[in-house]
Design an enzyme around this catalytic site. Structure first.
Site, PDB file in Angstrom:
ATOM      1  N   VAL A  77      77.049  26.465   8.517  1.00  0.00           N
ATOM      2  CA  VAL A  77      77.011  24.872   8.607  1.00  0.00           C
ATOM      3  C   VAL A  77      77.574  24.381  10.025  1.00  0.00           C
ATOM      4  O   VAL A  77      76.878  23.309  10.416  1.00  0.00           O
ATOM      5  CB  VAL A  77      77.566  24.163   7.491  1.00  0.00           C
ATOM      6  N   ASP A  78      78.545  24.810  10.282  1.00  0.00           N
ATOM      7  CA  ASP A  78      79.203  24.661  11.824  1.00  0.00           C
ATOM      8  C   ASP A  78      78.023  24.891  12.844  1.00  0.00           C
ATOM      9  O   ASP A  78      77.992  24.037  13.827  1.00  0.00           O
ATOM     10  CB  ASP A  78      80.273  25.563  11.693  1.00  0.00           C
ATOM     11  N   LEU A  79      77.194  25.879  12.765  1.00  0.00           N
ATOM     12  CA  LEU A  79      76.337  26.236  13.887  1.00  0.00           C
ATOM     13  C   LEU A  79      75.307  25.118  13.864  1.00  0.00           C
ATOM     14  O   LEU A  79      74.469  24.840  14.871  1.00  0.00           O
ATOM     15  CB  LEU A  79      75.807  27.647  13.591  1.00  0.00           C
TER      16      LEU A  79
END
Lengths: 400, 403
Positions: free
Chosen positions: B173-175
């Site tokens: 999700v961060d990426l």
């Protein structure tokens, strides 16, 4: 009206469902002129996939289609006819970008692949989006979101504790998010190619594999396995998903000040003094002892209450929210993340906009998703110079 | 070396953790020169010993997690708690095109490095500020990481088994947030190239994840419906599931959308029970998938992943093995596509890292160098780019400005 970031960029989108259309939407929402080419009579398959108002299927009322096609012009064109292919060539001749999602080789058979089109328009950028890319043993494989998501390892990297419950983690992510990922990766590459063209004046071909776009989001995990044939199982962080009285929260108390803040939120329980709680590594080692204590506590509280109180103390904590809760979330509303748009057939609906607030070139809506063939006259007569009579003939002979 | 599409673009990067560094990682793949500002005073926590790096990591320059998220970048160690370091940062900003940061909203202002501050030294600067929930609004000071973005975006609630808990997903999700940031920066770069105007981009990580499941919000707007978890099932397709195959812990996914696909699947499986009326059309298959899944599962259980995949793909049915990390790095298709690249790292040694996710025919994306050691490029940035003398630089080291 404010200037747009991609003012004057002309895009042809020959794509269906999620990945290609999302790529086109990202560009259209920032001001590119995106002409969406749909095959008559049904058009984009997303028109047949809901959600629909009251669950009654209608080609102009699909929530999926409406969301993914804002700000585009829509034309119909039948590429199985020679005249249809000719019209397509003329569109490509005037375009900066073509986004297409046909299986590898299909555009070449139509004479509309990068090699053919760049011969008539060397400045053209062609972005091809396929499940597995234009080369390699899987290039002709068919894959839906379910298949790609699990094939790219994402479900295997979910962590569910304890290890015996691993089966639970083997689920596909909701909302077809992995298909959006392919479109986002394609949009990044397309903009990069447009930027490069400012200097070189030359177009190029971009090969996007949705499989690799997904894989790229797990680059840390993939590299871990690539360099260590048998890495130790991930022990799982202490915290993570925790039950509440009215749902769940997620807590990531990784750094020591964050753990301290969580303990403060919990009223500094005596057990927190134990050596087991010393740092992230010792806590993970004793996860089976510590986690139940956290969950026992969280289960007595409400998620929003823990969120606001925890954040005030510096705990990275967030409630698991539904679309309903997010739609009414004051933070998102105040930032204008949702916009009410009026569509001639689907009516007034609330759409998510974009995550970025650009100070000079804001996200904006010029038009809602096109009706099937809505802009045939505008594009074919206005842009390509066909006469009304020719247009009528093209409609009658099945070209458009 | 061939030139990437962003050749000549310089980025001054104050981001840390995963999301921000992934944005500048992508831009570095595309040819931008990314100067990452770090400090011993405040290390990127991906450089610290953690669950991710394992307990045996010996120094901040040995973190493989940091490496894999920062290949291709340069490192400048500036201790921003010192006013002189802030001045140097501004001088680098003056010769940069883009500044990125993901500190809590307000921190860059306190440091004197806000967009308004940087605009005075570089009027056409593009600045991206990425935060958990955005730089405006009542909750702007709140912090978060990938799992909280998944939770608050709506993604976790709709991921998981129907009778199980929600799934907050993983670092991916961060990426996703980082990829969204890269897109916004590229749009701003394109705009600036044509108008000469920079701008500020305020990005909410939580909204970035919501935008990637946008149509689920449309269902709420249309029908007041809150979609929920449905395991591996689909709203329309059936069969649509993960099935056990021959071999330990082996699975294959099969998804059927059209009648042609169904007929093809039925022919391959060759089980007369599938000819039942309950499975005759798409809607009855969906209604009766509880009965359908075990029949498909019976067949898959006696075949290998490869057999099933090949037999079904040959007739146009979407079937793929469920792959994990071990299988992915051996996968024949990915190998042929060359997705892993060896890097020579001065301290870590040889390390395979994932290649850029796009293929450009003319301006290839590439990884230019391994992840930087802390302060590895101080001399280059201060000496070559800013023209400082060795004496000056040494003084800054002694004063712990360069630290």
């Amino acid at each position: 009206m404010a200037e747009t970031a991609l003012d004057g960029v002309r895009v042809i989108e020959y794509c269906q469902m999620i990945s290609g259309p999302y790529c086109g939407k990202l560009l259209a929402d920032l001001g590119a002129e995106v002409i969406k080419v749909e095959e008559p009579p049904a058009g984009d398959a997303a028109r047949a996939r809901g959600p629909f108002p009251s669950d009654v299927p209608h080609p102009e009322k699909s929530g999926l289609f409406l969301y993914l096609n804002t700000n585009k012009l829509g034309v119909t064109l039948n590429l199985s006819t020679a005249s249809g292919r000719q019209v397509f060539q003329r569109l490509a001749e005037q375009a900066d970008v073509l986004i297409e999602d046909r299986p590898p080789g299909e555009m070449a058979k139509l004479g509309l692949d990068y090699a053919s089109l760049s011969a008539i328009n060397p400045r053209l950028i062609v972005t091809s989006i396929t499940p597995f890319g234009q080369t390699g043993p899987y290039r002709d494989y068919k894959s839906y979101h379910l298949n790609l998501y699990h094939a790219s390892g994402h479900s295997s990297f979910f962590y569910v504790a304890p290890q015996e419950r691993r089966e639970e983690s083997l689920v596909v992510a909701g909302g077809e998010v992995g298909d959006y990922d392919g479109g986002l990766a394609a949009a990044v590459a397309t903009l990069a190619a447009l930027f490069a063209r400012l200097a070189t004046g030359q177009g190029q071909h971009i090969d996007i594999s949705k499989f690799e776009a997904l894989l790229a989001l797990e680059r840390v995990a993939v590299a871990l396995f690539a360099n260590m044939p048998d890495p130790p199982p991930w022990p799982g962080m202490v915290g993570g998903l925790m039950p509440c009285r009215d749902g769940y929260v997620v807590v990531t108390p990784v750094q020591s000040h964050q753990w301290q803040a969580l303990m403060e939120l919990m009223g500094n329980p005596a057990w927190a003094q134990d050596e087991k709680c010393h740092d992230e590594l010792t806590r993970a080692q004793h996860r089976d002892k510590i986690q139940p204590l956290l969950e026992e506590w969280s289960a007595q509280h409400d998620k929003e209450d823990l969120y606001h109180k925890g954040q005030a103390l510096g705990v990275p904590i967030g409630p698991v929210r539904t679309v309903a809760e997010i739609t009414h979330w004051p933070q998102a509303r105040q930032r204008g993340f949702f916009a009410h748009l009026d569509h001639p057939q689907a009516g007034r609906l609330e759409y998510p906009t974009a995550a970025y607030r650009m100070s000079e070139t804001p996200w904006r809506v010029e038009r809602t998703a096109p009706l099937l063939g809505e802009h045939n006259e505008q594009v074919y007569c206005g842009r390509l110079g066909y006469s009304r009579e020719q247009l009528a003939r093209m409609a009658a002979d099945g070209t458009i | 070396m061939t030139t990437g599409p962003l050749e000549g673009v310089r980025i001054l990067d104050f981001t840390w953790a995963w999301a921000g560094p992934h944005a500048t990682l992508l831009l570095s793949f595309l040819g931008a020169e990314v100067i990452k500002v770090e400090s011993h005073h405040r290390l990127d926590h991906t450089r610290l010993r953690s669950l991710m790096t394992g307990p045996t990591m010996t120094s901040p320059d040995h973190s493989v997690i940091f490496h894999d998220l920062n290949v291709g970048k340069l490192s400048l160690t500036l201790n921003l708690s010192q006013p002189k370091a802030v001045e140097i940062a501004k001088r680098v900003a003056q010769i940069s095109d883009v500044v990125t940061e993901n500190m809590r909203p307000g921190v860059m202002e306190r440091l004197g490095l806000s967009y308004d501050d940087l605009k005075t030294v570089k009027p056409d600067i593009i600045m991206l500020s990425s935060s958990a929930v955005g730089a405006t609004g009542p909750e702007r000071a709140y912090a978060g990481y990938a799992p909280t973005f998944a939770a608050m975006s709506g993604l976790a609630h709709i991921t998981g088994h129907a009778d199980g808990p929600p799934m907050p997903l993983s670092g991916a999700v961060d990426l996703r947030v980082g990829t969204t940031s890269a897109f916004a920066i590229l749009a701003a770069l394109y705009y600036r190239a044509r108008t000469g105007k920079g701008q500020h981009i305020d990005l909410s990580s939580t909204e970035a994840a919501s935008a990637l499941i946008g149509h689920t919000f449309m269902d709420y707007s249309m029908n007041s419906r809150v979609q929920t978890r449905m395991g591996n099932h689909d709203h329309m397709m059936a069969p649509h599931n993960s099935y056990r195959c021959l071999g330990e812990d082996k699975r294959v996914t099969i998804a059927v959308a059209s009648q042609e696909e169904w007929d093809a699947l039925r022919r391959v499986v060759g089980d007369s029970r599938l000819d039942d009326e309950r499975f005759a059309d798409a809607s009855s298959r969906w209604q009766n998938q509880e009965a359908l899944d075990p029949l498909i599962g019976e067949w898959t259980a006696s075949h290998s992943q490869e057999e099933i995949t090949q037999a079904l793909q040959k007739v146009g049915v979407a079937a793929m093995p469920l792959l994990d990390g071990r299988a992915l790095v051996r996968d024949a298709h990915l190998r042929e596509r060359g997705i892993l690249e060896p890097m020579q790292c001065p301290l870590i040694g040889e390390r395979l890292t994932l290649s850029p996710p796009w293929r450009f025919s003319r301006t290839p994306a590439q990884i230019r160098r391994p992840g930087p050691l802390l302060g590895e490029h101080n001399q280059y940035v201060l000496g070559e780019l800013l023209g400082m003398s060795s004496d000056e630089i040494e003084r800054l080291v002694a004063e712990e400005v360069l630290y």
